[in-house]
Motif scaffolding. Structure first.
Motif, PDB file in Angstrom:
ATOM      1  N   TYR A 118       0.832  -1.350   0.044  1.00 57.62           N
ATOM      2  CA  TYR A 118      -0.044  -0.211   0.085  1.00 57.62           C
ATOM      3  C   TYR A 118       0.662   1.319  -0.012  1.00 57.62           C
ATOM      4  O   TYR A 118       2.114   1.208   0.461  1.00 57.62           O
ATOM      5  CB  TYR A 118      -0.955   0.228   1.204  1.00 57.62           C
ATOM      6  CG  TYR A 118      -1.899  -1.137   1.394  1.00 57.62           C
ATOM      7  CD1 TYR A 118      -3.021  -0.979   0.833  1.00 57.62           C
ATOM      8  CD2 TYR A 118      -1.341  -2.395   1.838  1.00 57.62           C
ATOM      9  CE1 TYR A 118      -3.934  -2.264   0.941  1.00 57.62           C
ATOM     10  CE2 TYR A 118      -2.124  -3.551   1.910  1.00 57.62           C
ATOM     11  CZ  TYR A 118      -3.409  -3.388   1.351  1.00 57.62           C
ATOM     12  OH  TYR A 118      -4.303  -4.621   1.453  1.00 57.62           O
ATOM     13  N   SER A 120       0.541   5.607   0.505  1.00 58.56           N
ATOM     14  CA  SER A 120      -0.259   6.947   0.698  1.00 58.56           C
ATOM     15  C   SER A 120       0.674   8.090   0.824  1.00 58.56           C
ATOM     16  O   SER A 120       1.843   8.034   1.192  1.00 58.56           O
ATOM     17  CB  SER A 120      -1.069   6.684   1.970  1.00 58.56           C
ATOM     18  OG  SER A 120      -1.676   7.700   2.449  1.00 58.56           O
ATOM     19  N   ARG A 125      -3.404  13.770  -7.363  1.00 56.28           N
ATOM     20  CA  ARG A 125      -4.166  12.618  -7.579  1.00 56.28           C
ATOM     21  C   ARG A 125      -5.001  12.800  -8.983  1.00 56.28           C
ATOM     22  O   ARG A 125      -5.781  12.181  -9.367  1.00 56.28           O
ATOM     23  CB  ARG A 125      -5.193  12.194  -6.386  1.00 56.28           C
ATOM     24  CG  ARG A 125      -4.574  11.958  -5.259  1.00 56.28           C
ATOM     25  CD  ARG A 125      -3.550  10.575  -5.494  1.00 56.28           C
ATOM     26  NE  ARG A 125      -2.901  10.147  -4.209  1.00 56.28           N
ATOM     27  CZ  ARG A 125      -1.717  10.396  -4.261  1.00 56.28           C
ATOM     28  NH1 ARG A 125      -0.801  10.991  -5.108  1.00 56.28           N
ATOM     29  NH2 ARG A 125      -0.860   9.896  -2.954  1.00 56.28           N
ATOM     30  N   ASP A 254      -9.872   6.513 -16.248  1.00 51.50           N
ATOM     31  CA  ASP A 254      -9.117   6.645 -14.844  1.00 51.50           C
ATOM     32  C   ASP A 254      -9.519   8.046 -14.200  1.00 51.50           C
ATOM     33  O   ASP A 254      -9.220   8.942 -14.777  1.00 51.50           O
ATOM     34  CB  ASP A 254      -7.733   6.145 -14.722  1.00 51.50           C
ATOM     35  CG  ASP A 254      -7.204   6.029 -13.553  1.00 51.50           C
ATOM     36  OD1 ASP A 254      -7.410   6.901 -12.522  1.00 51.50           O
ATOM     37  OD2 ASP A 254      -7.021   4.916 -13.099  1.00 51.50           O
ATOM     38  N   TRP A 256      -7.669   9.836 -12.385  1.00 46.42           N
ATOM     39  CA  TRP A 256      -6.631  10.439 -12.352  1.00 46.42           C
ATOM     40  C   TRP A 256      -6.606  11.556 -13.723  1.00 46.42           C
ATOM     41  O   TRP A 256      -5.808  12.482 -13.763  1.00 46.42           O
ATOM     42  CB  TRP A 256      -5.257   9.648 -12.179  1.00 46.42           C
ATOM     43  CG  TRP A 256      -4.807   8.883 -11.007  1.00 46.42           C
ATOM     44  CD1 TRP A 256      -5.859   8.587 -10.119  1.00 46.42           C
ATOM     45  CD2 TRP A 256      -3.582   9.106 -10.143  1.00 46.42           C
ATOM     46  NE1 TRP A 256      -5.213   8.036  -8.916  1.00 46.42           N
ATOM     47  CE2 TRP A 256      -3.941   8.482  -8.912  1.00 46.42           C
ATOM     48  CE3 TRP A 256      -2.526   9.731 -10.315  1.00 46.42           C
ATOM     49  CZ2 TRP A 256      -2.894   8.320  -8.119  1.00 46.42           C
ATOM     50  CZ3 TRP A 256      -1.514   9.778  -9.789  1.00 46.42           C
ATOM     51  CH2 TRP A 256      -1.785   9.032  -8.236  1.00 46.42           C
ATOM     52  N   THR A 271      -5.732   8.611   0.777  1.00 47.77           N
ATOM     53  CA  THR A 271      -6.434   7.188   0.704  1.00 47.77           C
ATOM     54  C   THR A 271      -5.107   6.015   0.305  1.00 47.77           C
ATOM     55  O   THR A 271      -4.333   6.560  -0.379  1.00 47.77           O
ATOM     56  CB  THR A 271      -7.407   6.994  -0.460  1.00 47.77           C
ATOM     57  OG1 THR A 271      -8.455   7.856  -0.072  1.00 47.77           O
ATOM     58  CG2 THR A 271      -7.943   5.338  -0.395  1.00 47.77           C
ATOM     59  N   TYR A 273      -3.455   3.286  -1.568  1.00 49.35           N
ATOM     60  CA  TYR A 273      -3.552   2.677  -2.864  1.00 49.35           C
ATOM     61  C   TYR A 273      -2.975   1.272  -2.764  1.00 49.35           C
ATOM     62  O   TYR A 273      -1.757   1.336  -2.373  1.00 49.35           O
ATOM     63  CB  TYR A 273      -3.118   3.620  -3.802  1.00 49.35           C
ATOM     64  CG  TYR A 273      -3.969   4.878  -4.282  1.00 49.35           C
ATOM     65  CD1 TYR A 273      -5.062   4.768  -5.284  1.00 49.35           C
ATOM     66  CD2 TYR A 273      -3.585   6.147  -3.564  1.00 49.35           C
ATOM     67  CE1 TYR A 273      -5.755   5.791  -5.575  1.00 49.35           C
ATOM     68  CE2 TYR A 273      -4.681   7.113  -3.987  1.00 49.35           C
ATOM     69  CZ  TYR A 273      -5.391   6.897  -4.954  1.00 49.35           C
ATOM     70  OH  TYR A 273      -5.972   8.092  -5.200  1.00 49.35           O
ATOM     71  N   THR A 274      -3.393   0.469  -3.336  1.00 47.14           N
ATOM     72  CA  THR A 274      -3.079  -0.940  -3.509  1.00 47.14           C
ATOM     73  C   THR A 274      -2.057  -0.808  -4.641  1.00 47.14           C
ATOM     74  O   THR A 274      -2.302  -0.529  -5.761  1.00 47.14           O
ATOM     75  CB  THR A 274      -3.842  -1.825  -3.529  1.00 47.14           C
ATOM     76  OG1 THR A 274      -4.841  -2.204  -2.819  1.00 47.14           O
ATOM     77  CG2 THR A 274      -3.371  -3.353  -3.918  1.00 47.14           C
ATOM     78  N   THR A 275      -0.583  -1.643  -4.514  1.00 44.80           N
ATOM     79  CA  THR A 275       0.171  -1.619  -5.551  1.00 44.80           C
ATOM     80  C   THR A 275       1.007  -2.899  -5.405  1.00 44.80           C
ATOM     81  O   THR A 275       0.876  -3.763  -4.504  1.00 44.80           O
ATOM     82  CB  THR A 275       0.996  -0.276  -5.375  1.00 44.80           C
ATOM     83  OG1 THR A 275       1.885  -0.417  -6.449  1.00 44.80           O
ATOM     84  CG2 THR A 275       1.976  -0.081  -4.174  1.00 44.80           C
ATOM     85  N   GLN A 317       1.623  -1.172 -11.041  1.00 43.75           N
ATOM     86  CA  GLN A 317       0.251  -1.962 -11.009  1.00 43.75           C
ATOM     87  C   GLN A 317       0.226  -3.114 -12.058  1.00 43.75           C
ATOM     88  O   GLN A 317       0.277  -2.546 -13.351  1.00 43.75           O
ATOM     89  CB  GLN A 317      -1.011  -1.103 -11.033  1.00 43.75           C
ATOM     90  CG  GLN A 317      -0.829   0.016  -9.903  1.00 43.75           C
ATOM     91  CD  GLN A 317      -1.961   0.939 -10.132  1.00 43.75           C
ATOM     92  OE1 GLN A 317      -3.187   0.926  -9.678  1.00 43.75           O
ATOM     93  NE2 GLN A 317      -1.461   2.083 -10.613  1.00 43.75           N
ATOM     94  N   PRO A 367       0.674   4.462  -7.692  1.00 39.15           N
ATOM     95  CA  PRO A 367       0.126   5.511  -7.633  1.00 39.15           C
ATOM     96  C   PRO A 367       0.843   6.554  -6.897  1.00 39.15           C
ATOM     97  O   PRO A 367       0.788   6.606  -5.708  1.00 39.15           O
ATOM     98  CB  PRO A 367      -1.205   5.280  -7.151  1.00 39.15           C
ATOM     99  CG  PRO A 367      -0.718   4.266  -6.208  1.00 39.15           C
ATOM    100  CD  PRO A 367       0.480   3.306  -6.648  1.00 39.15           C
ATOM    101  N   ARG A 409       1.928   8.116 -14.024  1.00 43.15           N
ATOM    102  CA  ARG A 409       1.272   6.749 -14.240  1.00 43.15           C
ATOM    103  C   ARG A 409       1.891   6.492 -15.726  1.00 43.15           C
ATOM    104  O   ARG A 409       2.586   7.248 -16.198  1.00 43.15           O
ATOM    105  CB  ARG A 409      -0.179   7.256 -14.511  1.00 43.15           C
ATOM    106  CG  ARG A 409      -0.802   7.496 -13.039  1.00 43.15           C
ATOM    107  CD  ARG A 409      -1.057   6.165 -12.174  1.00 43.15           C
ATOM    108  NE  ARG A 409      -1.887   5.169 -12.566  1.00 43.15           N
ATOM    109  CZ  ARG A 409      -3.296   5.164 -12.467  1.00 43.15           C
ATOM    110  NH1 ARG A 409      -3.876   6.245 -11.784  1.00 43.15           N
ATOM    111  NH2 ARG A 409      -3.859   4.309 -12.798  1.00 43.15           N
TER     112      ARG A 409
END
Length: 492
Positions: A118, A120, A125, A254, A256, A271, A273-275, A317, A367, A409
C-alpha cells in the motif's frame, strides 16, 4: 522544496538548526527558525503538526539528479505538541493515525509477485497527461502532448497534441475511426462479416497456414469511452503517425485523468492505494530508458544492481488482459474467413499473445506523483491473538524517492523507493527507545509502539533521475516514520 536548508555539517550527517514550517506556501519551502513561534503551519495550510527541531540527511545521498544511486533518506526530529491556531489542536487529522513498524533485515526476502503493498501520500491525484487504458495496442501509453510538457515535468496543464493523417488533433477522438479501421485485412473481415462492424471485442486473424496476420481493434471508442489518441513515449519529441496496430490507444477513463485536457485542480487524497513490487529487471530497464535521454553519460554498469547496491525498489500495478471474449479467424488463400475455435488449436491464445500487440500483461506506473516524496510503502502484517482475534500492524518497507518522466502513471513510469531495511543500521543509530522492527517471519504481535520515538523516517530530497518527485510528507504520525504530517494508515 526539494531539500531542507542545511546550516552545518557535523560528522557523517547533515544537520539543520531548528526549522519552523510555514503556512500557505505554494512552493512548499521550509525555512530556518528558532522553533518557538506559534504561527507555523505545515505546507498544506491548516494547523501545524510540529516544529521540526532537527533534520538528518543520509551522508551517502548524492542529490536530486542522482537519486537512483539510493540513500534518499532523512530523519526529522519533531518538537513536542503545542496548541494549534484558531482553537484547533495541532496534529488534528481526519481518521485514525496508526503507529507503524519498520521493515527489518530480510523482511522483503522471498517476496512474491502479486503480494499486496500500500502507498499513501499528499501528492497529486489528478495529472495533466492523458494516458491510454489497456484495451488498445499501446497499453498505458502517454497520448501525444505539446513538447513543452515533455520538458516541464511539473506542468499543471498539458493537454493532447498528436498527428493523424497529416492533421494535428488536440483532443481524444470520438468521431474519427481508429487506425485499425483502415487495416485492409480488418476491412475485408468486416465486409465478409457485417455483424462485426460495431464489435468491441478484439478480432485476431491468421492465414490458412496459421501465420499471424493482424489484430482488429474496435472502429470507434467503446460505449462510454473518451475516444482514442496517438501515443508518444516520454522523452520523445517527434510525432509519428500511428499504424494499424501500434502507436495509438483508447483514452483512459481513470479518475486520475479526469482533467487531463485542462489545468488540473489540487486534490488532497491520502487514501492508501494498493500496489505491487515490480520485478527488478523491469525497474532497471525503465530507469535505463530515462537515463539514456536525460543522463546519457551514465554507464549501464552504474545502475545494473539497483537493489543490491543502491537499495532501490520500484512499484506499479500489474494488469492481466482478459482475452476470454476475443474472437479468432482464419483467412483462406482465396480471402474467405472462417472462425477458429480454441478447441481446434490449443495454443491459439498463446500464439496471439506472442505475436500480436495484445499482450497478456501490462504495467501501469503509480500511484505516486509530485508531493508524495517521503511517503510510505507498507504492508499490513496480521498476527493472530490468543483470543481468536488478530493484530494488524502496518510495516513500512520503503520510502518514496523518485519518478522518471513526470507523468506519474503509465507503462514507462514506475515509482522508485528507498528500501528501509537497506539503511537499517543507519536508522538504528538514531531511532532508539520504542522503535518497532519487523523481520521476515518474526511476526508483529505485541510490537505496537510507533517506529521512532523522537524521529521519523522520510525521504531526503525525494527527486527523480529526471523528473523528481517533489517535496512531500512522510509516513506515519507523531511516533511513526515520517516527516511530521505523515500519511500513516487510515481507518475511517
Amino acid at each position: 522544496m526539494d531539500k531542507p536548508t542545511a546550516s552545518k555539517l557535523t560528522g557523517p550527517d547533515l544537520w539543520t538548526d531548528a526549522i519552523q514550517t510555514m503556512g500557505d506556501n505554494s512552493d512548499n519551502e521550509q525555512e530556518e527558525g528558532d522553533g518557538d513561534s506559534d504561527e507555523g503551519d505545515n505546507f498544506l495550510g491548516g494547523p501545524a503538526w510540529r516544529t521540526a527541531e532537527r533534520i538528518i540527511l543520509h551522508s551517502r545521498f548524492q542529490g536530486e539528479a542522482l537519486s537512483w544511486k539510493g540513500f534518499d533518506f532523512a530523519l526529522v526530529k519533531l518538537a513536542p505538541r503545542r496548541p494549534g491556531r484558531r482553537g484547533q489542536s495541532a496534529g488534528e487529522v481526519e481518521g485514525t493515525i496508526a503507529p507503524a513498524c519498520l521493515a527489518g533485515s530480510g523482511f522483503l526476502r522471498g517476496r512474491h509477485s502479486g503480494d499486496n503493498y500500500y502507498f499513501s501520500g499528499y501528492g497529486r491525484r489528478y495529472i495533466p497527461h492523458c494516458l491510454t487504458d489497456d484495451t488498445g495496442p499501446e497499453a498505458f501509453g502517454v497520448c501525444g502532448r505539446p513538447r513543452r510538457c515533455t520538458k516541464n515535468h511539473r506542468a499543471r496543464h498539458c493537454g493532447v497534441s498528436f498527428l493523424y493523417k497529416g492533421r494535428r488533433h488536440s483532443r481524444c477522438l470520438t468521431d474519427v475511426d481508429t487506425p485499425s479501421a483502415a487495416d485492409p485485412v480488418c476491412r475485408a473481415l468486416r465486409r465478409a462479416r457485417p455483424d462485426l462492424r460495431k464489435e468491441e471485442r478484439l478480432l485476431h486473424v491468421f492465414s490458412s497456414r496459421r501465420k499471424y496476420l493482424t489484430t482488429c481493434y474496435p472502429v470507434r471508442s467503446p460505449e462510454g469511452g473518451k475516444g482514442w489518441c496517438a501515443t508518444r513515449a516520454p522523452g520523445v519529441d517527434k510525432d509519428e503517425e500511428p499504424s494499424f496496430t501500434a502507436g495509438w490507444g483508447f483514452c483512459s477513463t481513470d479518475p486520475w485523468m479526469k482533467h487531463c485536457t485542462r489545468t488540473i485542480p489540487e486534490k488532497e487524497n491520502t487514501t492508501a492505494y494498493t500496489t505491487e513490487l515490480l520485478d527488478l529487471p523491469f525497474c532497471v530497464e525503465k530507469l535505463r530508458d530515462n537515463l539514456h535521454v536525460e543522463q546519457p553519460d551514465v554507464a549501464p554498469a552504474e545502475f545494473a544492481h539497483l537493489e543490491e547496491k543502491a537499495g532501490v525498489i520500484c512499484i506499479g500495478q500489474n494488469h492481466t488482459r482478459d482475452s476470454k471474449g476475443d474472437l479468432y479467424f482464419e483467412r483462406s488463400a482465396k480471402g474467405a474467413f472462417a472462425e477458429l475455435r480454441k478447441a481446434e488449436w490449443p495454443d491459439l491464445v498463446e500464439a496471439v499473445q506472442s505475436r500480436s500487440p495484445a499482450k497478456a500483461f501490462a504495467v501501469d506506473g503509480g500511484p505516486v506523483c509530485f508531493g508524495d516524496s517521503g511517503g510510505p510503502l507498507f504492508q499490513l502484517v496480521v498476527t493472530p491473538r490468543a483470543d481468536g482475534g488478530a493484530v494488524v500492524t502496518p510495516v513500512v518497507v520503503g520510502v518514496f524517492s523518485f519518478i522518471l518522466w513526470g507523468t506519474c502513471r503509465g507503462e514507462a513510469e514506475p515509482g522508485y523507493f528507498g528500501k528501509v531495511e537497506f539503511v537499517e543500521d543507519w536508522l538504528k543509530r538514531y531511532l532508539t527507545g520504542g522503535t518497532c522492527w519487523v523481520e521476515r517471519g518474526a511476526g508483529a504481535g505485541g510490537a505496537r509502539a510507533g517506529a521512532g520515538a523522537e524521529a521519523g523516517a522520510g525521504a531526503g530530497a525525494g527527486a527523480g533521475a529526471g523528473a523528481g518527485a517533489g517535496a512531500g510528507a512522510g509516513a506515519g504520525a507523531e511516533t511513526g516514520p515520517g516527516a511530521g504530517a505523515g500519511s500513516g494508515v487510515r481507518r475511517d
